[in-house]
Structure formats: structure tokens, C-alpha cells
Design a protein around this motif. Structure first.
Motif, PDB file in Angstrom:
ATOM      1  N   ALA A  59       0.829  -1.201   0.000  1.00  0.00           N
ATOM      2  CA  ALA A  59       0.000   0.000   0.000  1.00  0.00           C
ATOM      3  C   ALA A  59       0.867   1.255   0.000  1.00  0.00           C
ATOM      4  O   ALA A  59       0.614   2.212  -0.749  1.00  0.00           O
ATOM      5  N   GLN A  60       1.907   1.260   0.819  1.00  0.00           N
ATOM      6  CA  GLN A  60       2.745   2.461   0.897  1.00  0.00           C
ATOM      7  C   GLN A  60       3.504   2.698  -0.400  1.00  0.00           C
ATOM      8  O   GLN A  60       3.736   3.839  -0.802  1.00  0.00           O
ATOM      9  N   LEU A  61       3.914   1.621  -1.064  1.00  0.00           N
ATOM     10  CA  LEU A  61       4.746   1.780  -2.257  1.00  0.00           C
ATOM     11  C   LEU A  61       3.920   1.749  -3.542  1.00  0.00           C
ATOM     12  O   LEU A  61       4.462   1.989  -4.636  1.00  0.00           O
ATOM     13  N   GLY A  62       2.627   1.465  -3.420  1.00  0.00           N
ATOM     14  CA  GLY A  62       1.793   1.447  -4.613  1.00  0.00           C
ATOM     15  C   GLY A  62       2.117   0.301  -5.550  1.00  0.00           C
ATOM     16  O   GLY A  62       2.209   0.485  -6.770  1.00  0.00           O
ATOM     17  N   ILE A  63       2.313  -0.869  -5.000  1.00  0.00           N
ATOM     18  CA  ILE A  63       2.629  -2.044  -5.812  1.00  0.00           C
ATOM     19  C   ILE A  63       1.710  -3.186  -5.405  1.00  0.00           C
ATOM     20  O   ILE A  63       0.991  -3.099  -4.407  1.00  0.00           O
ATOM     21  N   ALA A  64       1.747  -4.263  -6.171  1.00  0.00           N
ATOM     22  CA  ALA A  64       0.931  -5.424  -5.837  1.00  0.00           C
ATOM     23  C   ALA A  64       1.590  -6.206  -4.702  1.00  0.00           C
ATOM     24  O   ALA A  64       2.821  -6.336  -4.670  1.00  0.00           O
ATOM     25  N   PRO A  65       0.809  -6.721  -3.772  1.00  0.00           N
ATOM     26  CA  PRO A  65       1.394  -7.577  -2.731  1.00  0.00           C
ATOM     27  C   PRO A  65       2.126  -8.753  -3.372  1.00  0.00           C
ATOM     28  O   PRO A  65       1.681  -9.294  -4.382  1.00  0.00           O
TER      29      PRO A  65
END
Lengths: 266, 266
Positions: free
Chosen positions: A212-218
Motif C-alpha cells: 500500500a505504501q509503495l503502490g505495488i501489488a502484494p
DNA sequence: GAGTGGTCTAGACCACTTG
DNA sequence: AAGTGGTCTAGACCACTCA
């Protein structure tokens, strides 16, 4: 194969010695001599295990005092190219055990140097007590710490999260620092000396929070860098960098000290 | 008068001077003096920007010759702790810009040191021509290369894949090496000198091929280390290490040269 | 015992920078 | 012009290791 060469040279004595290079550069004499001998070794004219003439012979060959030769040879030995022992002569070192090292730089400078537009955002900043929610093993229970969380961006895209604890007992000034223009890592680098630093680099899959913080997929591969900095046996700061694998890489060049010396003239 | 000004400055300077430490160790004089001054700086008795007494004054204070003081001070300057310029006096350096470095070690030694049982398996080994299926940009088209693929195991569990190209023009001996007892990385380290090495470290998600070789699920975070080694401007070897994130981490300690020196006595 | 490297001294000259 | 660091020399003594 080396043994035969050594035996032959010992039998012939000085006959197998490479010619003495001329000294005509503008550099100090000891630098020229050091370079000349380093070049002989790197070019293979003096091979691993070969014995060098003693200081007095070299001094005569180069037409300088023994002190000057000693300075050149001692520096080469300090760099690991030669092995010296009292009475046991001087030999070309067998294995060049220079170790590979990777420089770990400030992300802001990496982004800027790569031509990107660097920015950062302070996500969290609070004074906490060790053991009260956050635990820093190296520091005494109850000690005051500054907890920081900072997001680093390259052209507006998040590339790295920085989660940091700072020992306020050693760096009290940081409590008043707003980090308006200077990110925490750079501020610390410029204000706080360190004696030792431990690093651990891992690859991890992003959890939900990081994603969420980095704006990427888990699950996206991320580079995790942990650093613990100590000065005079007292912990200074502990930091955890989490970087998006696709957007960030550690890179750098190692150069042997000998090669550095040679490149100054070639 | 110039003399009066100088006397006033010297008076102020000497008043704030820290006391001269006693020299009583078994080490050479210049080592003791170097350590004493380094300790003053690290302890904060001499702060960034302070001016040091000149070599002659220090020589008198410590009761040694100017040469001996010069050797100590020059070494500290070489390590970055002091700034010296002719006529411009000697000052304590402002920022300690020692950079953080991460040593990159051989995996076999890492496993053994951690108490594991190390083993490796050669998965592929063939002599190929550059550009013929495999391309090594640094090397000329058509040059002969040895391609190696090697799996490294810790207690029987795969931890790292090594994919390597070696320039046979520089290391012809490697064509006959069976790697029966010594893995390729260690053989190369012991037999081939290098001048410069470039590293890139990334985090990547395992693809199907990697996952199969390492026995992990596709998508697992892996650490990717690439190294290109050069000697005297000629490419020697290029290698790509892929390590399972959960089973492998790079770690190491950096120590400032100054701290190293201090620790020898404390 | 002899030879080698490690250190130290006293003195000297030079290059560079500052006042 | 003067002061500072950088270098070099000649000579000396010591510690260590080899033959």
C-alpha cells in the motif's frame, strides 16, 4: 610451475630481474617507484612468489636513498601487493585477496544522479520510549528515541520506504529538526559520526502494508536493507529501507587499490 | 605588528589545546601519536574545523622529530580525518564522508562459516562462441567463452544459482579445470587477478525456470547479484547469482579506518 | 652471526599559499 | 616575504628471522 621459475631465478640471481624503469615523471620519487613496481607485478614481469631485491639494492638501482625506496615498498605492502617480513625478504603476494565491496548510497543522490526528480515525504515522526511498542535491542529499555518513517519518490513514483530509529541520547539535536529541505538520512550523514555500521540485504515479498505504501501489488519482490550504526560502542541509529525491486537496484564498482594507483598515470 | 598578532593567536590556540597525551605503548612512536590525535578527534576534544598545531610544535610537544610527527599526521590525512594544505595549516575534516560498503563474499564460505554443510553441483559447462546464443556485450563477437551453471546448496537445500561466462582468451587454463573439489568462483578468485569489478544487486520474483532449479514457488522473492570483472581493461568474467530470499542474505560490517586504528589499543 | 626490514633523527630544500 | 607541509638524504639503531 611457479616453483620452477623461482628455482631458476634463485640460481641465476640477478639475471632474471626485469629492467629498472626510468623515472621521469613529475610525481614524487616514491610515487614513481611504487608505480613502477606495481606495474611490473600487474603486467606479469614479477610473478606471485618472486623475491624482490632488498631495499638497499633497489635504492642503488633507482639512484635514491633507502628511505625513499622503503616508503614506496611499504605502501605496496600495506595495499597487499607485497609480503614483507624482517630478514625474510620481500615477495610478491600470492593471492590478491582484495574483497568485493558494494557501496551503499543515499537514495536521493542515486535518483538525482540518474537524472530523476527526487522528493520525499515524512510519513511519521514521533518521540517514543524504547520497549513501548517499538523495541530496539541494542538500546537500553526506556531510552528516548525518535521514530521516523519516510517515503522516497523518483519522478513522483514511490521507490523506497525508510523506517528509522534514532538514539536521542546521542543525537538530541535531531528532535528539533523539521526535515523540511534535508531528508533524515542525509542530515544524519552530515551531522553524526559513526565508527561501525552493520548491513543486511535481503529480498522479500511485499506484504499488504508495504504494498500500500509503495503502490505495488502484494508479493512484488522488494529489496530490504537494514543498517545499524554505532559510534564508540553506543548505538546511533537503526534503519530499514524497503525498495521496489523493479524500480531500484544497488550498484557500484570496486577498484583494487593497485589499479587506482596505476590509473593515475595511464 | 605581525608578531603581536601571531603571538595573540598562538596564545589563544594553545590555551584551548587539549593536553598532550603520554606515549607509553609498545607501538612505534608514529602509531602512538596517530592514535592519540585520532582519539582526540573522535572524543570531541578536537572538533570539526579546528586547527592543529604545526608539525614542528607537535614534534616538540611529543618530544620526537618532525619526520615522525609528519608520518602520523599524513596517515590521518590520507584516511580523511584531517585536511592539509601547504601553508594553509592542518584542520580537522568537516564531514566524515566515509561511505558505507557491503562486502560480497563467496557463498561457500558464508555457508561454512554459518555452520552449514556446503555443496555444489555443476549443472552446465560448455565452450561457446560469443554471439552464438549467448551474448556478452563487453567481449568481442566470436570470442571463445566458457559457460558455467552451478547450483550451491546449504545442508542439501538449494540456496543459489550461479550463471557464469569466462573469457577464455584471458583464462585459458579454466578449460581444463574439472571443478571437482573447488567451485568456479573460488577457483577464479585464487587464479585470476582483477582490477575493477562492477556489481548490481536487485530483488526479483522467481520465474518458472529459477523456481524449478531452486525448488521454490514461482514468484518467491530472490536476490539477484550481477558482477562483471575486468583486468587491465579486458573483461575476465561475468556472473549472475540468484539466491532464494528466505535462505540467503548479504551482510557485513563497515568500520571507519579511524575506528580500526583506535581499536588496536582499546 | 649476518642480513633484512622498521623506525627514528637532524638537517635540508622545495612548492605552495597566505598576509 | 614568511610560514607551512611534502619530500629527500645520510646515518643510525633495533627486532626479527634465517642459515
Amino acid at each position: 610451475m611457479i616453483g620452477a621459475t623461482v628455482r631458476a631465478k634463485l640460481a641465476e640471481g640477478q639475471a632474471a630481474e626485469p629492467p629498472v624503469p626510468a623515472l621521469d615523471g613529475p610525481d614524487p620519487l616514491f610515487v614513481q617507484i611504487k608505480r613502477a613496481i606495481a606495474r611490473q607485478i600487474l603486467r606479469g614481469e614479477r610473478r606471485a612468489g618472486d623475491r624482490l631485491p632488498n631495499e638497499e639494492q633497489l635504492a642503488v638501482q633507482y639512484g635514491v636513498s633507502r628511505q625513499t625506496v622503503h616508503k614506496a615498498i611499504a605502501l605496496l605492502a600495506r595495499e597487499g601487493l607485497l609480503i614483507r617480513r624482517r630478514r625474510a625478504d620481500t615477495f610478491v603476494a600470492l593471492g590478491r585477496q582484495d574483497s568485493f565491496v558494494l557501496p551503499i548510497e543515499d537514495i536521493g543522490e542515486m535518483v538525482t544522479r540518474a537524472g530523476g526528480r527526487y522528493a520525499y515525504r515524512i510519513l511519521a515522526r514521533e518521540i517514543v520510549t524504547n520497549g513501548d511498542g517499538v523495541h530496539w535491542p541494542d538500546l537500553a529499555q526506556g531510552a528516548a528515541m525518535l521514530r521516523l518513517e519516510c517515503l522516497h519518490l523518483d519522478n513522483g513514483t514511490p521507490v523506497q520506504i525508510e523506517r528509522r530509529l534514532v538514539n536521542l541520547g546521542i543525537v538530541p539535536d535531531i528532535a528539533d529538526e523539521p526535515f523540511a529541505d534535508t531528508p533524515p538520512s542525509r542530515w544524519l550523514r552530515d551531522h553524526v559520526p559513526w565508527s561501525t555500521a552493520e548491513h543486511t540485504v535481503r529480498a522479500v515479498n511485499a506484504d499488504a502494508n508495504m504494498a500500500a505504501q509503495l503502490g505495488i501489488a502484494p508479493g512484488t519482490a522488494c529489496l530490504s536493507i537494514e543498517r545499524r550504526t554505532v559510534h564508540l560502542n553506543r548505538p546511533v541509529t537503526q534503519v530499514h529501507f524497503l525498495s521496489v525491486g523493479e524500480r531500484f537496484a544497488l550498484s557500484g564498482a570496486s577498484i583494487t587499490s593497485t589499479a587506482t594507483e596505476l590509473n593515475r598515470s595511464e
